[in-house]
Design an enzyme around this catalytic site. Structure first.
Site, short mmCIF file in Angstrom:
data_model
loop_
_atom_site.label_atom_id
_atom_site.label_comp_id
_atom_site.label_asym_id
_atom_site.label_seq_id
_atom_site.Cartn_x
_atom_site.Cartn_y
_atom_site.Cartn_z
N GLU A 1 10.20 0.13 -9.44
CA GLU A 1 10.96 0.49 -8.34
C GLU A 1 11.59 -1.70 -7.56
O GLU A 1 10.56 -2.21 -7.66
CB GLU A 1 9.87 0.50 -6.84
CG GLU A 1 9.80 1.68 -7.25
CD GLU A 1 8.39 2.74 -5.95
OE1 GLU A 1 7.58 1.06 -5.97
OE2 GLU A 1 8.42 3.54 -6.83
N PHE B 1 2.41 -1.82 -6.06
CA PHE B 1 0.83 -1.82 -5.33
C PHE B 1 -0.45 -1.35 -6.05
O PHE B 1 -0.03 -0.36 -6.46
CB PHE B 1 0.89 -2.29 -4.24
CG PHE B 1 1.62 -3.19 -3.55
CD1 PHE B 1 1.07 -4.96 -3.51
CD2 PHE B 1 2.80 -3.03 -2.93
CE1 PHE B 1 1.91 -5.76 -3.33
CE2 PHE B 1 3.97 -4.32 -1.96
CZ PHE B 1 3.12 -5.49 -2.87
N SER C 1 9.75 6.86 -6.39
CA SER C 1 8.62 7.68 -7.03
C SER C 1 7.97 7.56 -7.83
O SER C 1 7.75 7.52 -9.25
CB SER C 1 10.14 8.48 -7.26
OG SER C 1 11.54 8.72 -6.64
N GLU C 2 6.81 6.84 -7.24
CA GLU C 2 5.92 6.97 -8.45
C GLU C 2 5.65 7.77 -9.47
O GLU C 2 4.88 8.01 -10.33
CB GLU C 2 4.83 6.32 -7.43
CG GLU C 2 4.48 5.06 -6.86
CD GLU C 2 5.58 5.18 -5.18
OE1 GLU C 2 5.23 5.96 -4.91
OE2 GLU C 2 6.04 3.80 -5.34
N ASP D 1 -2.82 0.25 -5.57
CA ASP D 1 -2.74 1.22 -3.53
C ASP D 1 -2.13 2.33 -4.22
O ASP D 1 -2.89 3.27 -3.02
CB ASP D 1 -2.41 0.07 -2.35
CG ASP D 1 -3.42 -0.76 -2.13
OD1 ASP D 1 -4.00 -1.43 -1.81
OD2 ASP D 1 -2.48 -1.56 -2.80
N HIS E 1 -2.74 -1.95 0.53
CA HIS E 1 -1.38 -2.92 -0.19
C HIS E 1 -2.50 -4.34 -0.52
O HIS E 1 -1.92 -5.44 -0.84
CB HIS E 1 0.07 -3.63 0.84
CG HIS E 1 0.64 -2.54 0.48
ND1 HIS E 1 0.99 -1.77 1.90
CD2 HIS E 1 2.04 -2.70 -0.09
CE1 HIS E 1 2.28 -1.30 2.00
NE2 HIS E 1 2.64 -1.68 0.60
#
Lengths: 324, 336
Positions: free
Chosen positions: B32, B96, B72-73, B98, B142
């Site tokens: 991203e 991250f 869109s991980e 997280d 985060h």
């Protein structure tokens, strides 16, 4: 791609092998000779074969938990598959994969997959690889109707459409997601319409008709190879057997399955059409039946006689460089 | 060795990416904003180069190989896994760590297992760069140090450099490794500077680094806690306590021999981890010391970690949450 006489016989051989393979597995599991979770593809043969017959070894496919048919259609060695399902060292995954992970990456088969929808992003990646490395290859994802409710499906289609990747997303809508009718969990009538969200080409094929699948998959594959982007191809099909081997099938009306099996069996339809049109002779198909049965019997015999994996294999192949 | 300059950790990462892309056309970056919107529009604007600017400049050098993805991980990490299994050598950025919850399956069930499930036929040369840890008041979603999750998954490797030098060398090693590697960039170190050699070099995965020699106690850290261990060692030295500092660098595989060697030398271990205490690296190291180093132990192994709590926002609370040199010194002085 033109379907000449040899190609028609090859298509029948692949479909017949899938049917016979799945029937044989039912016998073997029921007889207690084979373990693990097993999901059978019988009834959906026209989809795997109608698509994969038009692919090369350098094209990739990713499959589902119901993956034997895609392996056979993509050209994975049947004896090695049988040995794998017997958990033998000679299996195509050395006995480490089993039914839900059966694979042969050398044949462009990226594996059955135990996680619903997980093969879809893998396919997107294989398509990205083909595009950036300019291999001319395409990548095909097979997945069920249920997988189109996963985030992985939507994220993948969005990315593939955005990047115009050489991918074909083949949804095998067999009317059932495990034990739930598809219409209970999907509000759209045709899953193919989901492509509109991604400005992606789409098509609907009669998944019980080899020729319809072949034609529509051919268009999608050609579009991908030409650099014109991905397609969502919905094949309406039917799962002849239960969700898994041993499924008592109490949740599905017997008449429903009988109607599909009696009137729409893809092998019967292929045979009727090709013989009526004079494209193949009945004797040719019966010869294939016998050859397939003989090959399977030999595969079972070889698998049962094959060595079991050495226990030291447990920690091998975790990393490329050896054990952790 | 060639000349060394002073670079930040982030600049060292950027340099490693550039070298990896120059030396191997199959290396791509995706994530991203790894380029950032303006860079491709033709407008006279600079690219963003990632939310922390780490990948700035790369899209101009390699316009076809630096790919901005949607947010869109699952899609981007899954795509990277598929690309890695079919001929590319992708470096995916998970902004991250997280966000691991949105894309765990491609790592847990695909990247980590394809080779094994396929009987050794597949290779997944994937690197996932991700930012870890607290220290920027980024709060509970985060700031986590979730590398204990990836380190616990067979088939994945997990590394966390503590210096710009190791950031560059470990990232080059990670990208060239044929297994999937999770590369952690502690956010509190990203703008810290240190000497970085020019040119192409690798720091081997699986090897800890002896950051400071000592004889009375071993302080074992990773990532941001290595500096804390060094500061604690300075304070202890003033009181005549000689502390050794071991930088793990690689969490999986773990350099067990280096841990046992320092334990044998000093007889005492304090292990310092920014992550939460349960099921973590600190517990792993403590267990190793007991399992294989029991005869060397002159005192109980002490763990200095974050508490079993989410990371808080307020600076006061975040400071209280984090390990620190003072907490390490206190643990050394109170062996129990």
């Amino acid at each position: 791609m033109e379907l000449d006489h040899a190609a028609l016989l090859d298509a029948y051989r692949r479909m017949r092998m899938i049917r016979a393979f799945e029937t044989k597995l039912t016998e073997l599991v029921t007889a207690g000779k084979m373990g693990g979770f097993m999901h059978l593809y019988a009834g959906e043969e026209a989809v795997a074969v109608g698509v994969c017959q038009q692919l090369r070894d350098t094209d990739f496919v990713a499959s589902t938990h119901r993956g034997h048919g895609h392996c056979i259609a993509k050209g994975v060695d049947v004896a090695a598959m049988m040995a794998e399902l017997f958990g033998r060292a000679t299996g195509c995954c050395k006995g480490k994969g089993g039914s839900m992970h059966i694979a042969d990456i050398d044949k462009g088969m990226l594996g059955a997959n135990g996680i619903v929808g997980a093969g879809i992003p893998l396919t997107t990646g294989a398509a990205l690889s083909a595009k950036l490395r300019r291999t001319g290859g395409v990548a095909v994802a097979f997945f069920g109707d249920g997988a189109t409710n996963q985030g992985a499906f939507h994220e993948s289609l969005n990315m593939a459409a955005n990047w115009k990747l050489p991918a074909v997303y083949v949804v095998e809508n067999n009317g059932w997601g495990e034990f739930t009718p598809t219409e209970f969990v999907i509000p759209v009538k045709d899953i193919a319409t989901r492509a509109a969200s991604y400005a992606m080409a789409s098509a609907i094929a009669d998944g019980m008709d080899f020729f319809d699948v072949y034609a529509k998959a051919g268009e999608a594959i050609a579009r991908a190879r030409a650099g014109e982007g991905p397609t969502l191809l919905e094949c309406k099909t039917y799962r002849f057997m239960g969700h898994f081997v041993g499924d008592p099938l109490k949740y599905r009306a017997k008449e429903e399955a009988e109607r599909w099996i009696q009137t729409r069996d893809p092998l019967d339809r292929f045979e009727r059409r090709t013989i009526e049109a004079g494209l193949v002779a009945s004797s040719e198909l019966r010869a294939i039946d016998k050859a397939v049965d003989d090959e399977l019997a030999a595969a079972v015999e070889a698998a049962e006689a094959a060595p079991l994996p050495d226990p030291s294999e447990v920690t091998r192949d975790v990393y490329v460089g050896g054990a952790a | 060795m060639t000349r060394a300059r002073t670079l930040t950790f982030g600049q060292a990462v950027n340099e490693a990416l550039r070298i990896a892309m120059e030396t191997d056309p199959d290396v791509i970056l995706l994530g991203e904003d790894v380029a950032g919107g303006g860079a491709r529009t033709g407008a006279d604007v600079d690219e963003m180069g990632g939310v922390l600017g780490t990948t700035r400049g790369l899209v101009k050098a390699f316009p076809d190989r630096v790919l901005d993805t949607p947010i869109s991980e699952m899609g981007l990490i899954g795509t990277a896994v598929g690309a890695a299994a079919t001929g590319l050598r992708p470096v995916a950025e998970l902004m991250f760590i997280d966000f691991l919850g949105t894309c765990l399956d491609p790592l847990l069930n695909q990247a980590a297992k394809l080779r094994y499930m396929f009987g050794g036929k597949a290779r997944v040369p994937l690197t996932v760069r991700t930012v870890t840890g607290a220290g920027m008041q980024a709060a509970a979603q985060h700031s986590q140090s979730l590398y204990w999750i990836t380190a616990g998954i067979p088939g994945l490797k997990t590394v966390i450099p503590a210096t710009p030098h190791d950031a560059k060398g470990l990232l080059l090693a990670a990208i060239r490794d044929d297994d999937p590697v999770i590369f952690c960039e502690p956010k509190s170190l990203l703008f810290a500077a240190g000497e970085v050699p020019e040119g192409d070099y690798e720091v081997p995965i699986g090897k800890a680094r002896l950051a400071r020699e000592g004889s009375d106690v071993s302080l074992i850290g990773m990532g941001a806690t290595v500096r804390m261990c060094e500061q604690a060692a300075e304070q202890l030295a003033r009181d005549g306590i000689s502390a050794e500092v071991l930088d793990l660098r690689s969490l999986a595989p773990l350099d067990e021999e280096a841990i046992l060697a320092t334990l044998e030398k000093t007889g005492r271990v304090v292990v310092v981890d920014e992550a939460t205490p349960r099921c973590g690296i600190a517990s792993d190291v403590a267990a190793l010391c007991v399992d294989r180093g029991f005869d060397f132990l002159n005192a109980p192994v002490r763990r200095v970690t974050a508490p079993h709590a989410p990371v808080p926002f307020s600076k006061t609370l975040e400071d209280a949450y984090m390990p620190s040199a003072a907490k390490i010194v206190a643990a050394v002085r109170d062996p129990r």
